[in-house]
Every structure is written in C-alpha cells, then in structure tokens.
Scaffold this motif. Structure first.
Motif, PDB file in Angstrom:
ATOM      1  N   THR A 180       0.854  -1.183   0.000  1.00  0.00           N
ATOM      2  CA  THR A 180       0.000   0.000   0.000  1.00  0.00           C
ATOM      3  C   THR A 180       0.894   1.238   0.000  1.00  0.00           C
ATOM      4  O   THR A 180       2.111   1.134  -0.052  1.00  0.00           O
ATOM      5  CB  THR A 180      -0.951   0.002   1.213  1.00  0.00           C
ATOM      6  N   ASN A 181       0.288   2.421   0.085  1.00  0.00           N
ATOM      7  CA  ASN A 181       1.099   3.636   0.172  1.00  0.00           C
ATOM      8  C   ASN A 181       1.707   3.757   1.571  1.00  0.00           C
ATOM      9  O   ASN A 181       1.188   3.189   2.533  1.00  0.00           O
ATOM     10  CB  ASN A 181       0.254   4.871  -0.176  1.00  0.00           C
ATOM     11  N   MET A 182       2.794   4.500   1.667  1.00  0.00           N
ATOM     12  CA  MET A 182       3.535   4.567   2.922  1.00  0.00           C
ATOM     13  C   MET A 182       2.720   5.133   4.090  1.00  0.00           C
ATOM     14  O   MET A 182       2.774   4.581   5.200  1.00  0.00           O
ATOM     15  CB  MET A 182       4.835   5.347   2.733  1.00  0.00           C
ATOM     16  N   PRO A 183       1.944   6.212   3.921  1.00  0.00           N
ATOM     17  CA  PRO A 183       1.168   6.716   5.071  1.00  0.00           C
ATOM     18  C   PRO A 183       0.234   5.667   5.660  1.00  0.00           C
ATOM     19  O   PRO A 183       0.152   5.525   6.892  1.00  0.00           O
ATOM     20  CB  PRO A 183       0.397   7.896   4.471  1.00  0.00           C
ATOM     21  N   ASP A 184      -0.459   4.919   4.820  1.00  0.00           N
ATOM     22  CA  ASP A 184      -1.352   3.874   5.321  1.00  0.00           C
ATOM     23  C   ASP A 184      -0.553   2.760   5.990  1.00  0.00           C
ATOM     24  O   ASP A 184      -0.939   2.257   7.057  1.00  0.00           O
ATOM     25  CB  ASP A 184      -2.200   3.291   4.189  1.00  0.00           C
ATOM     26  N   PHE A 185       0.556   2.388   5.367  1.00  0.00           N
ATOM     27  CA  PHE A 185       1.384   1.313   5.926  1.00  0.00           C
ATOM     28  C   PHE A 185       1.869   1.675   7.320  1.00  0.00           C
ATOM     29  O   PHE A 185       1.788   0.876   8.251  1.00  0.00           O
ATOM     30  CB  PHE A 185       2.569   1.034   4.999  1.00  0.00           C
ATOM     31  N   VAL A 186       2.369   2.901   7.465  1.00  0.00           N
ATOM     32  CA  VAL A 186       2.862   3.352   8.778  1.00  0.00           C
ATOM     33  C   VAL A 186       1.747   3.324   9.808  1.00  0.00           C
ATOM     34  O   VAL A 186       1.963   2.934  10.970  1.00  0.00           O
ATOM     35  CB  VAL A 186       3.491   4.754   8.666  1.00  0.00           C
ATOM     36  N   SER A 187       0.545   3.686   9.401  1.00  0.00           N
ATOM     37  CA  SER A 187      -0.576   3.695  10.351  1.00  0.00           C
ATOM     38  C   SER A 187      -0.893   2.295  10.864  1.00  0.00           C
ATOM     39  O   SER A 187      -1.370   2.128  11.994  1.00  0.00           O
ATOM     40  CB  SER A 187      -1.827   4.309   9.701  1.00  0.00           C
ATOM     41  N   TRP A 188      -0.605   1.270  10.053  1.00  0.00           N
ATOM     42  CA  TRP A 188      -0.863  -0.100  10.476  1.00  0.00           C
ATOM     43  C   TRP A 188       0.126  -0.583  11.531  1.00  0.00           C
ATOM     44  O   TRP A 188      -0.222  -1.380  12.395  1.00  0.00           O
ATOM     45  CB  TRP A 188      -0.760  -1.068   9.293  1.00  0.00           C
ATOM     46  N   ILE A 189       1.383  -0.155  11.418  1.00  0.00           N
ATOM     47  CA  ILE A 189       2.454  -0.834  12.176  1.00  0.00           C
ATOM     48  C   ILE A 189       3.260   0.096  13.089  1.00  0.00           C
ATOM     49  O   ILE A 189       4.243  -0.330  13.682  1.00  0.00           O
ATOM     50  CB  ILE A 189       3.415  -1.572  11.214  1.00  0.00           C
ATOM     51  N   LYS A 190       2.851   1.348  13.232  1.00  0.00           N
ATOM     52  CA  LYS A 190       3.696   2.331  13.910  1.00  0.00           C
ATOM     53  C   LYS A 190       3.943   2.020  15.384  1.00  0.00           C
ATOM     54  O   LYS A 190       4.893   2.534  15.979  1.00  0.00           O
ATOM     55  CB  LYS A 190       3.107   3.731  13.779  1.00  0.00           C
ATOM     56  N   ASP A 191       3.106   1.194  16.000  1.00  0.00           N
ATOM     57  CA  ASP A 191       3.273   0.886  17.425  1.00  0.00           C
ATOM     58  C   ASP A 191       3.927  -0.478  17.652  1.00  0.00           C
ATOM     59  O   ASP A 191       3.818  -1.050  18.728  1.00  0.00           O
ATOM     60  CB  ASP A 191       1.908   0.929  18.127  1.00  0.00           C
ATOM     61  N   LYS A 192       4.625  -1.000  16.655  1.00  0.00           N
ATOM     62  CA  LYS A 192       5.174  -2.355  16.756  1.00  0.00           C
ATOM     63  C   LYS A 192       6.705  -2.392  16.637  1.00  0.00           C
ATOM     64  O   LYS A 192       7.279  -3.398  16.227  1.00  0.00           O
ATOM     65  CB  LYS A 192       4.545  -3.250  15.684  1.00  0.00           C
ATOM     66  N   ILE A 193       7.356  -1.296  16.988  1.00  0.00           N
ATOM     67  CA  ILE A 193       8.809  -1.193  16.826  1.00  0.00           C
ATOM     68  C   ILE A 193       9.521  -1.372  18.161  1.00  0.00           C
ATOM     69  O   ILE A 193       9.128  -0.788  19.169  1.00  0.00           O
ATOM     70  CB  ILE A 193       9.189   0.172  16.210  1.00  0.00           C
ATOM     71  N   LYS A 194      10.580  -2.164  18.170  1.00  0.00           N
ATOM     72  CA  LYS A 194      11.377  -2.372  19.392  1.00  0.00           C
ATOM     73  C   LYS A 194      12.102  -1.100  19.800  1.00  0.00           C
ATOM     74  O   LYS A 194      12.517  -0.312  18.945  1.00  0.00           O
ATOM     75  CB  LYS A 194      12.413  -3.478  19.158  1.00  0.00           C
ATOM     76  N   LYS A 195      12.281  -0.945  21.080  1.00  0.00           N
ATOM     77  CA  LYS A 195      12.998   0.219  21.608  1.00  0.00           C
ATOM     78  C   LYS A 195      14.506   0.061  21.438  1.00  0.00           C
ATOM     79  O   LYS A 195      15.205   1.003  21.059  1.00  0.00           O
ATOM     80  CB  LYS A 195      12.648   0.413  23.085  1.00  0.00           C
TER      81      LYS A 195
ATOM     82  N   GLU B 223       4.630  10.384  -2.184  1.00  0.00           N
ATOM     83  CA  GLU B 223       4.269   9.415  -1.149  1.00  0.00           C
ATOM     84  C   GLU B 223       5.089   9.590   0.128  1.00  0.00           C
ATOM     85  O   GLU B 223       4.592   9.355   1.237  1.00  0.00           O
ATOM     86  CB  GLU B 223       4.454   7.996  -1.698  1.00  0.00           C
ATOM     87  N   LEU B 224       6.344   9.993  -0.026  1.00  0.00           N
ATOM     88  CA  LEU B 224       7.234  10.125   1.134  1.00  0.00           C
ATOM     89  C   LEU B 224       7.340  11.566   1.625  1.00  0.00           C
ATOM     90  O   LEU B 224       8.165  11.862   2.489  1.00  0.00           O
ATOM     91  CB  LEU B 224       8.626   9.602   0.783  1.00  0.00           C
TER      92      LEU B 224
END
Length: 209
Positions: free
Chosen positions: A138-153, A174-175
C-alpha cells in the motif's frame, strides 16, 4: 540461481540447497494456487528472490533480530530473507489464507525453523519488531498507520529500527511527510532493466510505549 550466487557468494551448502529448491516448490504451488503471476514465475529468481534480497544489501540482520513481513503473499520478501539470515526470526502475515498456507508449506519443505506464518491483519499483530518489511502492499502513510506501534525500543543495527520497504517509481509525493525516509536504488547493487526503478525505502520509527 546464478543471480543469487553472483551477489551472495558466501552462502553455505544448506542455503544454496534451500534457494535451489524454491523453483520447484513455487512452480508446483503456482499450478494449484496463483501466488505468483503467470508471466513472472519463469523469472522467479530475478523478480522475486533477488528483489527480496535487496533488503540485505541495505541492512544485514544481526542474530536474534525479529522481522515482520506484512502482506507477504507467497512469502516475499520473508522466505528469501529467512534463508539468508537463519538466526533471524521472521513473522510472515497476509490476509489471504491460501497464500499463508503456501508460505507454511514452503517453509516446512525447506526446514526453515525461523519462520512463522499467519493469516492476520497487521493492526492486530502483537509484539515488537526490529524491522518491518514489505513489498509495495500500500502507500507509505497507510502502511505506517498499520504498524507504527510495533517497533522495538532497543537498537542493534546500523540503520534505526523501522520499515524496510520494496517499491518502485517516483516516491516523492508518497514520502513527502516522512522527512527521515531514505531511498536506496536497487540498481546500485543489482544489474538489469528490472531493477532500474526499484528501491528499498528505509523509514525509521520511534518506539511507542
């Protein structure tokens, strides 16, 4: 296979054998379920396997890394990366069950102990990942919205934790809202017309507590 051996000459015998088996496996599955377009199956190693491995030219995964592959389809980029990085864990997800069943069968046939595959929406995935990979779902803004809370510290790579995205063409628009995104031209690593407009995009994402 010559594409793979040329660009990744340090493969073990086990890895070479696993890569060699991909062709027969995907031809067999594609005759039952259309997981790769009919016109592309004859160029499996170039358009799917080597394309997936472009991510490895941008960032080699350290042992113990945890990678999420969103919209993996028939297992790309996750399966080739799992062969290349046997000490990295890969979680491959897709909304289409028949494709996930193919991924599971391929991983089992290759005896990949580092692959888990599941039919699940990205938004519903539990866990924190070093990197999230995908191939133009998908486009990057939508993709980020799906996974933005799943990143390791915790960081353990040259690149900051976040997204490694395979996409082609002009991504300026897109970017536009991702000032920290970096585009890497795959043609700098792999020769051939197919890769001329293809890129790996890295978008670092902050850990969300």
């Amino acid at each position: 296979m010559e594409f793979i051996l040329k660009h990744f000459p340090e493969l073990t015998e086990v890895q070479i054998s696993q890569f060699q088996k991909l062709e027969a496996l995907y031809y067999d599955w594609n005759s039952k379920i259309n997981v790769i377009s009919r016109k592309d199956i004859d160029q499996l190693y170039l358009k799917h396997v080597l394309h997936s491995l472009a991510i490895a030219k941008i960032q080699k995964f350290e042992p113990g890394t945890y990678v999420l592959d969103v919209g993996t389809g028939g297992g790309f980029p996750g399966i080739p990366l799992a062969i290349l990085f046997p000490e990295t864990r890969f979680y491959l997800i897709d909304l289409i069950l028949k494709k996930i069943n193919v991924v599971k069968a391929v991983a089992e046939s290759l005896e990949l102990q580092n692959v888990k595959a599941e039919q699940i929406r990205a938004e519903n995935v539990k866990g924190d990942f070093d990197f999230i990979v995908s191939r133009a779902v998908t486009n990057m803004p939508d993709f980020v919205s799906w996974i933005k809370d799943k990143i390791k510290k915790q960081q353990k790579h040259k690149l900051k934790n976040g997204i490694l995205y395979l996409k082609g063409g002009d991504l300026t628009e897109e970017l536009a809202t991702f000032s920290n995104a970096t585009e890497y031209n795959i043609a700098d690593f792999f020769e051939g017309e197919f890769f001329e407009t293809k890129k790996v995009v890295h978008v670092p994402l902050k850990y969300k507590s």
